[in-house]
Design a protein around this motif. Structure first.
Motif, PDB file in Angstrom:
ATOM      1  N   TYR A 251      14.141  13.513   9.504  1.00  0.00           N
ATOM      2  CA  TYR A 251      14.547  12.160   9.106  1.00  0.00           C
ATOM      3  C   TYR A 251      13.343  11.256   8.810  1.00  0.00           C
ATOM      4  O   TYR A 251      13.495  10.203   8.194  1.00  0.00           O
ATOM      5  CB  TYR A 251      15.401  11.554  10.220  1.00  0.00           C
ATOM      6  CG  TYR A 251      15.981  10.204   9.918  1.00  0.00           C
ATOM      7  CD1 TYR A 251      16.770   9.996   8.786  1.00  0.00           C
ATOM      8  CD2 TYR A 251      15.759   9.130  10.772  1.00  0.00           C
ATOM      9  CE1 TYR A 251      17.305   8.747   8.516  1.00  0.00           C
ATOM     10  CE2 TYR A 251      16.301   7.884  10.518  1.00  0.00           C
ATOM     11  CZ  TYR A 251      17.063   7.699   9.392  1.00  0.00           C
ATOM     12  OH  TYR A 251      17.598   6.467   9.121  1.00  0.00           O
ATOM     13  N   ARG A 252      12.160  11.698   9.234  1.00  0.00           N
ATOM     14  CA  ARG A 252      10.974  10.840   9.132  1.00  0.00           C
ATOM     15  C   ARG A 252      10.655  10.460   7.686  1.00  0.00           C
ATOM     16  O   ARG A 252      10.385   9.286   7.375  1.00  0.00           O
ATOM     17  CB  ARG A 252       9.776  11.557   9.763  1.00  0.00           C
ATOM     18  CG  ARG A 252       8.474  10.793   9.720  1.00  0.00           C
ATOM     19  CD  ARG A 252       7.399  11.536  10.501  1.00  0.00           C
ATOM     20  NE  ARG A 252       6.128  10.845  10.458  1.00  0.00           N
ATOM     21  CZ  ARG A 252       5.210  11.032   9.525  1.00  0.00           C
ATOM     22  NH1 ARG A 252       5.443  11.894   8.556  1.00  0.00           N
ATOM     23  NH2 ARG A 252       4.068  10.379   9.565  1.00  0.00           N
ATOM     24  N   GLN A 253      10.688  11.440   6.784  1.00  0.00           N
ATOM     25  CA  GLN A 253      10.311  11.186   5.396  1.00  0.00           C
ATOM     26  C   GLN A 253      11.249  10.189   4.713  1.00  0.00           C
ATOM     27  O   GLN A 253      10.790   9.169   4.187  1.00  0.00           O
ATOM     28  CB  GLN A 253      10.262  12.513   4.636  1.00  0.00           C
ATOM     29  CG  GLN A 253       9.939  12.404   3.158  1.00  0.00           C
ATOM     30  CD  GLN A 253       8.446  12.362   2.901  1.00  0.00           C
ATOM     31  OE1 GLN A 253       7.664  12.038   3.797  1.00  0.00           O
ATOM     32  NE2 GLN A 253       8.062  12.674   1.690  1.00  0.00           N
ATOM     33  N   PRO A 254      12.560  10.432   4.673  1.00  0.00           N
ATOM     34  CA  PRO A 254      13.431   9.443   4.028  1.00  0.00           C
ATOM     35  C   PRO A 254      13.442   8.095   4.739  1.00  0.00           C
ATOM     36  O   PRO A 254      13.606   7.056   4.096  1.00  0.00           O
ATOM     37  CB  PRO A 254      14.817  10.105   4.067  1.00  0.00           C
ATOM     38  CG  PRO A 254      14.728  11.170   5.099  1.00  0.00           C
ATOM     39  CD  PRO A 254      13.315  11.632   5.107  1.00  0.00           C
ATOM     40  N   LEU A 255      13.253   8.099   6.062  1.00  0.00           N
ATOM     41  CA  LEU A 255      13.223   6.837   6.800  1.00  0.00           C
ATOM     42  C   LEU A 255      12.066   5.964   6.333  1.00  0.00           C
ATOM     43  O   LEU A 255      12.245   4.776   6.020  1.00  0.00           O
ATOM     44  CB  LEU A 255      13.120   7.116   8.298  1.00  0.00           C
ATOM     45  CG  LEU A 255      12.968   5.886   9.202  1.00  0.00           C
ATOM     46  CD1 LEU A 255      14.215   5.023   9.135  1.00  0.00           C
ATOM     47  CD2 LEU A 255      12.670   6.318  10.636  1.00  0.00           C
ATOM     48  N   HIS A 256      10.867   6.536   6.257  1.00  0.00           N
ATOM     49  CA  HIS A 256       9.707   5.743   5.850  1.00  0.00           C
ATOM     50  C   HIS A 256       9.747   5.432   4.353  1.00  0.00           C
ATOM     51  O   HIS A 256       9.161   4.433   3.913  1.00  0.00           O
ATOM     52  CB  HIS A 256       8.424   6.477   6.221  1.00  0.00           C
ATOM     53  CG  HIS A 256       8.098   6.383   7.684  1.00  0.00           C
ATOM     54  ND1 HIS A 256       7.447   5.301   8.235  1.00  0.00           N
ATOM     55  CD2 HIS A 256       8.350   7.233   8.717  1.00  0.00           C
ATOM     56  CE1 HIS A 256       7.301   5.480   9.531  1.00  0.00           C
ATOM     57  NE2 HIS A 256       7.848   6.652   9.855  1.00  0.00           N
ATOM     58  N   GLY A 257      10.438   6.250   3.573  1.00  0.00           N
ATOM     59  CA  GLY A 257      10.636   5.898   2.172  1.00  0.00           C
ATOM     60  C   GLY A 257      11.456   4.621   2.035  1.00  0.00           C
ATOM     61  O   GLY A 257      11.145   3.749   1.215  1.00  0.00           O
ATOM     62  N   ARG A 258      12.472   4.491   2.860  1.00  0.00           N
ATOM     63  CA  ARG A 258      13.292   3.277   2.825  1.00  0.00           C
ATOM     64  C   ARG A 258      12.553   2.087   3.437  1.00  0.00           C
ATOM     65  O   ARG A 258      12.727   0.941   2.984  1.00  0.00           O
ATOM     66  CB  ARG A 258      14.614   3.527   3.553  1.00  0.00           C
ATOM     67  CG  ARG A 258      15.506   4.525   2.827  1.00  0.00           C
ATOM     68  CD  ARG A 258      16.736   4.889   3.613  1.00  0.00           C
ATOM     69  NE  ARG A 258      17.223   6.202   3.230  1.00  0.00           N
ATOM     70  CZ  ARG A 258      18.197   6.846   3.837  1.00  0.00           C
ATOM     71  NH1 ARG A 258      18.786   6.294   4.888  1.00  0.00           N
ATOM     72  NH2 ARG A 258      18.595   8.030   3.421  1.00  0.00           N
ATOM     73  N   GLU A 276       2.782   2.251   4.144  1.00  0.00           N
ATOM     74  CA  GLU A 276       3.392   3.552   4.435  1.00  0.00           C
ATOM     75  C   GLU A 276       2.516   4.728   3.998  1.00  0.00           C
ATOM     76  O   GLU A 276       2.668   5.830   4.518  1.00  0.00           O
ATOM     77  CB  GLU A 276       4.763   3.648   3.754  1.00  0.00           C
ATOM     78  CG  GLU A 276       5.804   2.683   4.292  1.00  0.00           C
ATOM     79  CD  GLU A 276       6.138   2.954   5.744  1.00  0.00           C
ATOM     80  OE1 GLU A 276       6.036   4.120   6.174  1.00  0.00           O
ATOM     81  OE2 GLU A 276       6.497   1.998   6.464  1.00  0.00           O
ATOM     82  N   LYS A 277       1.622   4.523   3.037  1.00  0.00           N
ATOM     83  CA  LYS A 277       0.773   5.626   2.588  1.00  0.00           C
ATOM     84  C   LYS A 277      -0.295   5.997   3.619  1.00  0.00           C
ATOM     85  O   LYS A 277      -0.966   7.023   3.468  1.00  0.00           O
ATOM     86  CB  LYS A 277       0.106   5.274   1.261  1.00  0.00           C
ATOM     87  CG  LYS A 277      -0.923   4.156   1.333  1.00  0.00           C
ATOM     88  CD  LYS A 277      -1.449   3.810  -0.046  1.00  0.00           C
ATOM     89  CE  LYS A 277      -2.444   2.664  -0.004  1.00  0.00           C
ATOM     90  NZ  LYS A 277      -2.882   2.252  -1.354  1.00  0.00           N
ATOM     91  N   TRP A 278      -0.439   5.183   4.661  1.00  0.00           N
ATOM     92  CA  TRP A 278      -1.413   5.480   5.704  1.00  0.00           C
ATOM     93  C   TRP A 278      -0.827   6.489   6.688  1.00  0.00           C
ATOM     94  O   TRP A 278      -0.646   6.205   7.878  1.00  0.00           O
ATOM     95  CB  TRP A 278      -1.856   4.205   6.406  1.00  0.00           C
ATOM     96  CG  TRP A 278      -2.728   3.361   5.533  1.00  0.00           C
ATOM     97  CD1 TRP A 278      -2.335   2.444   4.611  1.00  0.00           C
ATOM     98  CD2 TRP A 278      -4.141   3.389   5.479  1.00  0.00           C
ATOM     99  NE1 TRP A 278      -3.411   1.901   3.980  1.00  0.00           N
ATOM    100  CE2 TRP A 278      -4.544   2.456   4.491  1.00  0.00           C
ATOM    101  CE3 TRP A 278      -5.130   4.121   6.168  1.00  0.00           C
ATOM    102  CZ2 TRP A 278      -5.877   2.238   4.175  1.00  0.00           C
ATOM    103  CZ3 TRP A 278      -6.445   3.891   5.857  1.00  0.00           C
ATOM    104  CH2 TRP A 278      -6.817   2.967   4.877  1.00  0.00           C
ATOM    105  N   SER A 279      -0.476   7.651   6.175  1.00  0.00           N
ATOM    106  CA  SER A 279      -0.008   8.807   6.946  1.00  0.00           C
ATOM    107  C   SER A 279       1.368   8.618   7.570  1.00  0.00           C
ATOM    108  O   SER A 279       1.809   9.460   8.355  1.00  0.00           O
ATOM    109  CB  SER A 279      -1.017   9.176   8.049  1.00  0.00           C
ATOM    110  OG  SER A 279      -2.262   9.500   7.475  1.00  0.00           O
ATOM    111  N   TYR A 280       2.047   7.517   7.252  1.00  0.00           N
ATOM    112  CA  TYR A 280       3.423   7.375   7.721  1.00  0.00           C
ATOM    113  C   TYR A 280       4.382   8.138   6.808  1.00  0.00           C
ATOM    114  O   TYR A 280       5.325   8.768   7.269  1.00  0.00           O
ATOM    115  CB  TYR A 280       3.825   5.893   7.756  1.00  0.00           C
ATOM    116  CG  TYR A 280       3.056   5.084   8.773  1.00  0.00           C
ATOM    117  CD1 TYR A 280       3.333   5.207  10.131  1.00  0.00           C
ATOM    118  CD2 TYR A 280       2.053   4.205   8.374  1.00  0.00           C
ATOM    119  CE1 TYR A 280       2.631   4.471  11.074  1.00  0.00           C
ATOM    120  CE2 TYR A 280       1.341   3.459   9.295  1.00  0.00           C
ATOM    121  CZ  TYR A 280       1.636   3.600  10.644  1.00  0.00           C
ATOM    122  OH  TYR A 280       0.924   2.875  11.563  1.00  0.00           O
ATOM    123  N   LEU A 281       4.144   8.047   5.494  1.00  0.00           N
ATOM    124  CA  LEU A 281       5.006   8.677   4.503  1.00  0.00           C
ATOM    125  C   LEU A 281       4.299   9.902   3.937  1.00  0.00           C
ATOM    126  O   LEU A 281       3.207   9.789   3.378  1.00  0.00           O
ATOM    127  CB  LEU A 281       5.320   7.683   3.381  1.00  0.00           C
ATOM    128  CG  LEU A 281       6.242   8.169   2.261  1.00  0.00           C
ATOM    129  CD1 LEU A 281       7.634   8.462   2.805  1.00  0.00           C
ATOM    130  CD2 LEU A 281       6.321   7.132   1.153  1.00  0.00           C
TER     131      LEU A 281
END
Length: 420
Positions: A251-258, A276-281
């Motif tokens: 769920y991490r990837q779509p969550l941080h995309g939103r 989010e590009k700082w290793s979150y996404l």
């Protein structure tokens, strides 16, 4: 006095609208629209890849460079531009002769995926490594399938009301072999794009609608089998259905995309200001670059991207509607479905409308095989646009940019004139 002004202003507005209508109906409209939209998407993509990939580049190079991924993407864009320029100069007849050899070459490269040259990424075996270069042959299959489908379906245009002529030789063996080789590599996302290409071409060729329901049922069955037999795809489906909400798992990837889209708001945080590009996404410069666009440029930036793809679809539709060549009509429909459906799947995955499928945003996401092949396909479309009635003559009649620029420079006087 006001009654005199109103009709005159209305007449002027109608005249301006008529002028725009005449410009849109010009034989060169599709040609210039394709050039403008392609250039805008590629340049926009380079800027966004640079912004989205800086953190990943620093990580990959051990803080040596923030531009390594962006530089590689720029090289791919140049190569794609060369491919587009060359392809745009090919006549339609040459594309017909290249159709089957192009597909055979692409299928041969796809077979190499299952040799020691093949590379697996996240369970998908769909790449080959040739020295420092990694190639995704399935991207070439898309173009080969478009050209071969245009040729075969165009030649059988008057026979496509019979099931046997629909089935052979295009669906079996051409489509079956193309999709089968990609399916063996477990790349379901690419298979969906290939299926959309085939469906679009068959619709443009005039295949009766009653056959599409059976084809859709068969495709749904194949997709279901591949989903339920893969734990990775099942986890993505669980996330999409809301059964898995673990922020540290799938769920991490779509969550941080939103999160990225929500943080961007109407006008965004500013170019380069994504958090989010700082290793979150994960994959911020690739499959989820649309989320970074939304975060940095806001809703306005995402709407611009959507408008550019709509303009590209309009250009493809215009070619298909204005041509008298069945090959051009069917191939243009295939390329339109390729680019537009792939963009819809990518954007739908980011905004949560679809499960995460893992396909790049055409012309925008990082990736050499996708960018070069898509630009090559757009070069094919531009060559079709040049073949529209009156376009080639209109382009030949216009002086070049260099000649128009030199026209304002005073001509040198002859030697005899200087003596006088």
């Amino acid at each position: 006095m006001s009654s005199d002004v109103a009709p005159s202003s209305g007449a002027a507005a109608r005249e301006r609208m008529a002028q725009w209508a005449r410009r849109l109906d010009a034989p060169t409209t599709t040609y210039y629209l394709l050039l403008a939209v392609t250039g805008a998407l590629v340049l926009f993509g380079l800027v966004m890849v640079l912004s989205a990939s800086m953190v990943q580049s620093l990580h990959d190079t051990d803080a040596g460079s923030a531009y390594s991924i962006a530089r590689t993407q720029a090289v791919f864009a140049v190569l794609g531009g060369v491919a587009l320029l060359i392809a745009s100069r090919f006549p339609t007849g040459l594309w017909k002769r290249l159709a089957i050899p192009a597909l055979i070459g692409a299928l041969f490269l796809q077979l190499l995926v299952f040799t020691p040259l093949g590379v697996s990424v996240l369970g998908n075996r769909n790449w080959i490594r040739l020295g420092p270069v990694t190639i995704q042959p399935s991207e070439l299959i898309k173009l080969g399938l478009v050209l071969t489908g245009g040729l075969m379906l165009g030649n059988k245009r008057r026979l496509l009301d019979r099931f046997g002529h629909i089935l052979f030789p295009f669906l079996v063996p051409v489509v079956a072999l193309s999709l089968g080789l990609v399916l063996v590599g477990h790349d379901l996302g690419t298979v969906l794009i290939l299926a959309a290409i085939v469906g679009g071409m068959m619709f443009a060729a005039g295949v009766p609608g009653k056959y599409f329901a059976s084809a859709f049922a068969l495709a749904a069955a194949v997709v279901t089998v591949f989903v339920v037999t893969s734990s990775n795809r099942l986890s993505r489906l669980d996330v999409w259905l809301g059964r898995d909400t673990d922020p540290t798992g799938a769920y991490r990837q779509p969550l941080h995309g939103r999160y990225a889209l929500a943080d961007g708001g109407w006008f965004g945080l500013g170019l380069g200001a994504s958090r989010e590009k700082w290793s979150y996404l994960s994959e911020p410069h690739n499959d989820f670059i649309f989320a970074i666009i939304g975060e940095e440029l806001g809703l306005l930036g995402t709407l611009v991207v959507l408008a550019l793809f709509c303009a590209l679809a309009f250009a493809c539709f215009r070619i298909a509607a204005r041509t008298g060549d069945n090959f051009v009509r069917i191939a243009s429909a295939g390329i339109m479905c390729w680019i537009v459906v792939q963009a819809m799947i990518n954007i739908g995955s980011v905004i949560g409308l679809l499960p995460v499928i893992g396909v790049p945003l055409p012309l925008v996401s990082s990736g050499g095989s996708s960018l070069i092949t898509t630009m090559l396909a757009l070069g094919v479309l531009i060559s079709f646009a040049r073949a529209e009635p009156g376009c080639r003559d209109a382009l030949a009649a216009r002086s070049s940019v260099v000649r128009r620029s030199l026209a304002v420079v005073p001509a040198r006087r002859s030697r005899a004139g200087r003596r006088r």
